[in-house]
Motif scaffolding. Structure first.
Motif, mmCIF file in Angstrom:
data_model
loop_
_atom_site.group_PDB
_atom_site.id
_atom_site.type_symbol
_atom_site.label_atom_id
_atom_site.label_comp_id
_atom_site.label_asym_id
_atom_site.label_seq_id
_atom_site.Cartn_x
_atom_site.Cartn_y
_atom_site.Cartn_z
ATOM 1 N N THR A 88 -5.627 13.691 1.604
ATOM 2 C CA THR A 88 -4.902 14.441 0.576
ATOM 3 C C THR A 88 -4.609 13.539 -0.615
ATOM 4 O OG1 THR A 88 -3.847 15.785 2.299
ATOM 5 C CG2 THR A 88 -2.822 15.787 0.119
ATOM 6 N N GLU B 168 -6.716 19.021 -1.202
ATOM 7 C CA GLU B 168 -6.819 18.894 0.253
ATOM 8 C C GLU B 168 -8.282 18.780 0.640
ATOM 9 O OE1 GLU B 168 -4.290 18.688 2.269
ATOM 10 O OE2 GLU B 168 -2.646 19.253 0.930
ATOM 11 N N HIS B 169 -8.559 17.821 1.514
ATOM 12 C CA HIS B 169 -9.925 17.620 1.984
ATOM 13 C C HIS B 169 -9.867 17.055 3.390
ATOM 14 C CE1 HIS B 169 -14.080 16.082 2.181
ATOM 15 N NE2 HIS B 169 -14.346 16.931 1.206
ATOM 16 N N THR B 170 -10.943 17.219 4.133
ATOM 17 C CA THR B 170 -10.974 16.664 5.485
ATOM 18 C C THR B 170 -10.833 15.143 5.480
ATOM 19 O OG1 THR B 170 -13.392 16.614 5.388
ATOM 20 C CG2 THR B 170 -12.374 18.538 6.419
#
Length: 258
Positions: A196, A191-193
């Motif tokens: 995904t 998960e990342h800003t």
């Protein structure tokens, strides 16, 4: 494999080639790179290697004799048969298939031009083939030579930590004859800003992962380099994957005929 580079700036190519995969390939004895400067074979106090072109016009043209003598010395330095490759915008396009063919040779001599190029008589007499790395012009052939060295060196057995890395590269031709662009790749975190990681890559289902990667490679190639895919050569499975990709992405079915 031995690669000789004939250039007015051989140290420039040597510096570029001292790092990364090419540097490790040299340390492991897989590739040996030698630089040769034609100025060392020029005569006179100024050791001139260029002259104004006949017929007028801007720029300078590299002289025959310093280059010819340098090439002869290069050939004499090793008994292995050598091919002289001139890096020039007028050459045939460098492709992955060509790189693989070059990588199978025992020895290469890369000839780097400067200024407006090299006297055509020298090219006709000493050069075996001409290659271009793209439809643009550089100040000289050194960067092109570095590209060839990198592309060829990484294909030498043992140069890469994982031999499968080269097999899965973009433009590598598979058993079906297709040379596709590579699929997208992801790593940690999940998960990342910025988004995904696709769930299929976390599934552990190797068959589904392979299917997803194949579909992404087909779709990416179709959208970015459609000339690489002949729709009639696709298997039914590949056609289904490509059609599904295009449907999901909302892309036009054939970007060559919108």
């Amino acid at each position: 494999m031995r690669i000789d580079v004939v250039s007015l700036f051989p140290e420039f190519v040597a510096q570029i080639s001292a790092h990364g995969v090419v540097g490790r390939a040299q340390e492991r004895g897989l590739v040996a790179i030698h630089g040769w400067n034609p100025r060392d074979y020029a005569s006179g106090n100024y050791r001139r290697v260029d002259e104004r072109p006949f017929g007028g016009g801007p720029g300078m043209v590299m002289l025959i004799d310093p280059l010819r003598d340098c090439l002869h010395a290069t050939r004499a330095a090793d008994p292995a048969a050598s091919s002289v490759v001139y890096l020039t915008p007028q050459g045939a396009p460098l492709t992955q298939a060509k790189v693989r063919e070059l990588a199978g040779r025992e020895r290469l001599v890369l000839l780097c031009g400067r200024y407006e190029g090299i006297d055509e008589r020298l090219v006709a007499a000493e050069v075996d083939e001409e290659l271009s790395i793209g439809d643009y012009v550089l100040s000289g052939g050194e960067l092109a030579a570095a590209v060839v060295i990198d592309a060829v060196a990484r294909l030498q057995p043992g140069a890469l930590s994982d031999s499968e890395s080269a097999v899965q590269d973009s433009f590598e031709t598979g058993p079906d004859g297709l040379a596709l662009l590579d699929c997208p790749h992801f790593t940690r975190p999940v998960e990342h800003t910025l988004g995904t990681v696709p769930p299929v890559l976390l599934s552990g289902n190797h068959a589904e992962i392979a299917r997803w990667r194949r579909q992404q490679a087909l779709g990416r190639t179709w959208l970015r380099r459609p000339e690489l895919i002949d729709r009639e050569r696709l298997s039914r499975a590949d056609q289904a994957l490509l059609d599904a990709f295009l449907a999901e992405s909302g892309a036009t079915p054939d970007p060559r005929n919108p």
